[in-house]
Design a protein around this motif. Sequence first.
Motif, PDB file in Angstrom:
ATOM      1  N   ILE A 260      75.530  47.336  30.252  1.00  0.00           N
ATOM      2  CA  ILE A 260      76.044  46.966  31.571  1.00  0.00           C
ATOM      3  C   ILE A 260      76.078  48.203  32.464  1.00  0.00           C
ATOM      4  O   ILE A 260      76.832  49.146  32.220  1.00  0.00           O
ATOM      5  CB  ILE A 260      77.451  46.355  31.470  1.00  0.00           C
ATOM      6  N   VAL A 261      75.240  48.214  33.512  1.00  0.00           N
ATOM      7  CA  VAL A 261      75.188  49.353  34.429  1.00  0.00           C
ATOM      8  C   VAL A 261      75.231  48.838  35.858  1.00  0.00           C
ATOM      9  O   VAL A 261      74.866  47.693  36.140  1.00  0.00           O
ATOM     10  CB  VAL A 261      73.909  50.197  34.210  1.00  0.00           C
ATOM     11  N   ASP A 262      75.694  49.699  36.790  1.00  0.00           N
ATOM     12  CA  ASP A 262      75.672  49.271  38.190  1.00  0.00           C
ATOM     13  C   ASP A 262      74.241  49.297  38.714  1.00  0.00           C
ATOM     14  O   ASP A 262      73.368  49.973  38.162  1.00  0.00           O
ATOM     15  CB  ASP A 262      76.616  50.114  39.052  1.00  0.00           C
ATOM     16  N   ASN A 263      74.015  48.557  39.759  1.00  0.00           N
ATOM     17  CA  ASN A 263      72.652  48.328  40.233  1.00  0.00           C
ATOM     18  C   ASN A 263      72.030  49.553  40.882  1.00  0.00           C
ATOM     19  O   ASN A 263      70.811  49.702  40.883  1.00  0.00           O
ATOM     20  CB  ASN A 263      72.652  47.160  41.227  1.00  0.00           C
ATOM     21  N   ASN A 264      72.845  50.454  41.442  1.00  0.00           N
ATOM     22  CA  ASN A 264      72.298  51.580  42.199  1.00  0.00           C
ATOM     23  C   ASN A 264      72.057  52.817  41.338  1.00  0.00           C
ATOM     24  O   ASN A 264      70.942  53.291  41.206  1.00  0.00           O
ATOM     25  CB  ASN A 264      73.229  51.926  43.365  1.00  0.00           C
ATOM     26  N   GLU A 265      73.118  53.338  40.741  1.00  0.00           N
ATOM     27  CA  GLU A 265      73.024  54.594  40.004  1.00  0.00           C
ATOM     28  C   GLU A 265      72.921  54.405  38.492  1.00  0.00           C
ATOM     29  O   GLU A 265      72.797  55.365  37.740  1.00  0.00           O
ATOM     30  CB  GLU A 265      74.237  55.490  40.319  1.00  0.00           C
ATOM     31  N   GLU A 266      73.037  53.147  38.022  1.00  0.00           N
ATOM     32  CA  GLU A 266      72.980  52.815  36.596  1.00  0.00           C
ATOM     33  C   GLU A 266      74.072  53.519  35.797  1.00  0.00           C
ATOM     34  O   GLU A 266      73.856  53.964  34.661  1.00  0.00           O
ATOM     35  CB  GLU A 266      71.597  53.110  36.014  1.00  0.00           C
TER      36      GLU A 266
ATOM     37  N   THR B 241      73.024  62.768  53.975  1.00  0.00           N
ATOM     38  CA  THR B 241      73.377  62.879  52.560  1.00  0.00           C
ATOM     39  C   THR B 241      73.877  61.579  51.988  1.00  0.00           C
ATOM     40  O   THR B 241      73.727  61.307  50.815  1.00  0.00           O
ATOM     41  CB  THR B 241      74.464  63.951  52.367  1.00  0.00           C
ATOM     42  N   GLY B 242      74.477  60.743  52.841  1.00  0.00           N
ATOM     43  CA  GLY B 242      74.996  59.470  52.324  1.00  0.00           C
ATOM     44  C   GLY B 242      76.261  59.633  51.518  1.00  0.00           C
ATOM     45  O   GLY B 242      76.694  58.704  50.849  1.00  0.00           O
ATOM     46  N   GLY B 243      76.837  60.799  51.529  1.00  0.00           N
ATOM     47  CA  GLY B 243      78.077  61.015  50.795  1.00  0.00           C
ATOM     48  C   GLY B 243      77.824  61.400  49.354  1.00  0.00           C
ATOM     49  O   GLY B 243      76.696  61.593  48.920  1.00  0.00           O
ATOM     50  N   ALA B 244      78.907  61.548  48.596  1.00  0.00           N
ATOM     51  CA  ALA B 244      78.836  61.960  47.187  1.00  0.00           C
ATOM     52  C   ALA B 244      78.167  60.868  46.346  1.00  0.00           C
ATOM     53  O   ALA B 244      78.249  59.681  46.650  1.00  0.00           O
ATOM     54  CB  ALA B 244      80.241  62.243  46.650  1.00  0.00           C
ATOM     55  N   LYS B 245      77.479  61.301  45.291  1.00  0.00           N
ATOM     56  CA  LYS B 245      76.809  60.374  44.397  1.00  0.00           C
ATOM     57  C   LYS B 245      77.824  59.479  43.693  1.00  0.00           C
ATOM     58  O   LYS B 245      78.875  59.938  43.240  1.00  0.00           O
ATOM     59  CB  LYS B 245      76.001  61.150  43.357  1.00  0.00           C
ATOM     60  N   ASP B 246      77.500  58.200  43.633  1.00  0.00           N
ATOM     61  CA  ASP B 246      78.373  57.240  42.961  1.00  0.00           C
ATOM     62  C   ASP B 246      78.295  57.445  41.460  1.00  0.00           C
ATOM     63  O   ASP B 246      77.250  57.292  40.844  1.00  0.00           O
ATOM     64  CB  ASP B 246      77.929  55.821  43.314  1.00  0.00           C
ATOM     65  N   GLU B 247      79.396  57.845  40.853  1.00  0.00           N
ATOM     66  CA  GLU B 247      79.462  58.046  39.406  1.00  0.00           C
ATOM     67  C   GLU B 247      80.467  57.105  38.753  1.00  0.00           C
ATOM     68  O   GLU B 247      80.822  57.277  37.583  1.00  0.00           O
ATOM     69  CB  GLU B 247      79.824  59.504  39.091  1.00  0.00           C
ATOM     70  N   THR B 248      80.911  56.118  39.499  1.00  0.00           N
ATOM     71  CA  THR B 248      81.907  55.177  38.982  1.00  0.00           C
ATOM     72  C   THR B 248      81.213  53.993  38.325  1.00  0.00           C
ATOM     73  O   THR B 248      80.370  53.336  38.946  1.00  0.00           O
ATOM     74  CB  THR B 248      82.808  54.663  40.113  1.00  0.00           C
ATOM     75  N   PRO B 249      81.514  53.684  37.073  1.00  0.00           N
ATOM     76  CA  PRO B 249      80.885  52.543  36.413  1.00  0.00           C
ATOM     77  C   PRO B 249      81.429  51.235  36.973  1.00  0.00           C
ATOM     78  O   PRO B 249      82.523  51.205  37.570  1.00  0.00           O
ATOM     79  CB  PRO B 249      81.276  52.717  34.942  1.00  0.00           C
TER      80      PRO B 249
END
Length: 537
Positions: A117-123, A28-36
């Motif tokens: 401005i978004v993070d590279n993985n989850e945007e 699963t890789g853990g919880a989805k990254d939702e942090t900006p």
Amino acid sequence: MSKRLNMVLLTLILLILVVNCAKKGSITGGAKDETPPVFVKALPPNFSTNFDKKEIRIYFDEYIKLNDAQKQIIISPPMDPKPTITPLGTASKYIKIKFLDTLLENTTYSINFGESIVDNNEENPNPFFRYVFSTGDFLDSLSIKGTITDSYQKKADSYVTVALYEIDENYSDSLVYKTVPRYITNTLDSIAFSLQNLKEGKFKLIALKDVSNNYLYEPKQDKIGFYEEIITLPEDTAKVFNLNIFKEILDFKALTPKQVSKNEFLLPYEGVLDSMKVKMLSDTPDDYSFQIFPDKEKDTLHYWFRPFFEADSLIFEVSNSKKYRDTLVARFKDQYKDSLILTSSVRSNLKFNKNFTFSANTPLDSINENLISLTDQDTLDIPFSIALDKAKNEAQLVFEKTESNAYSLKLFPDAIKDFIGNVNDTVQFNFRTKKIIDYGTIFLTLQNVKTYPVIVQVTNDKEEVVSEKIAKSEETLVFDYLNPGEYFIRVIFDQNNNGKWDTGNFLQSIQPEEIRYFLEPIELRANWEIKQTFTLE
């Protein structure tokens, strides 16, 4: 014995655990990254004064990228050329802004990144991050806010530019066509705007649906809205401004004619077709004649002439009642002659409050009713009359309709003759009427109408007008023979009493005629009669 049993049981438990752990499964890789991404620092620091650098770097706690930077990032005051901003298309832990233009003295600049401005993985976006600096000793801190509406559409456009032009000795309203404003912002995907880090002074407030994204007003493609009064800061900072954007009607201009067949020219134009006259200046035969009618969809006149004659080019003079006059030259050559084609907008069902109409691709000249028959589903002849409107190039069939009937209109050879001598072959149109109970009716009562007349329109969900009536006094309006469906009501205050909605004009400081919408859709079913009151507050 019990000790050996315990050892066996323990061994079995360990084997089960090992087997379960060895089973295949998804990671699963853990919880989805939702942090900006989080802002860490900027060099020079955000909100710097006495700024004199050529480059800015803004650091974040993770790799970021810029999405839709051209639309999202707003720099105020605008710069020309615009600075280069990276990363674009790649990821980085910092944003680099490199200035290519000389910065103004004693000026506060604001770079609003919107949601770019978004993070590279989850945007995940870092929303509305702003970098602000001043080339002077202090930061300007005044602000104004407001909303955007559309003068004719229920929903306003997104990504509307809002601008302030400084009122000084160089200001004139014509600056919006050729000069970028002092301050700008953008509504992005909302209808709200906020202009921040403003200085004291007097300003003109403008909104633009800026198609070219160049901060200049181009009436051919842009919408504009304006606040009528001059804004004074800081006095007006507490106000909430509304800007109602509209599409101006261009000044009338005739464009180059184009020959499209042996006997037809198209005469395109800009603006309103107001008493436009066309005169042929070239030498023509003694029996020369022409006929003009407007296109139903485009800003174009159809110019038909007879007889055909030899020439390399033709010279047209176009004029109107507003002292417009121009001479246009068009190339001229022999082409194929058009044949006569008859069509009707009635595809299947004809409403009881409409007449059957047909039109042609060439100018209609005459109709012989003796070569036309109208019969119903029992093949009984139905009495009728036909009215020819050459200005619209269409004919209307008038007859008494009955419910649930099928009709056949036959045009026998030579019934229709066009302007250039063509006649029809046998043409047949088939259409029906439905039952009256298949339709619905809306009885609409208006209350608190401040001025008459008003134009009341019933529209569909695409804001296309289904039915329209003009009310000159307090009365109940009846919209009948409506197909079942969802409808909307809008009321136009017809201030100049010309029977249509009029848009605004920026240079003349004219706002569009006011439109009010009934907030809720009206759900109409077959055989329904809905009584609706619209209170205009």
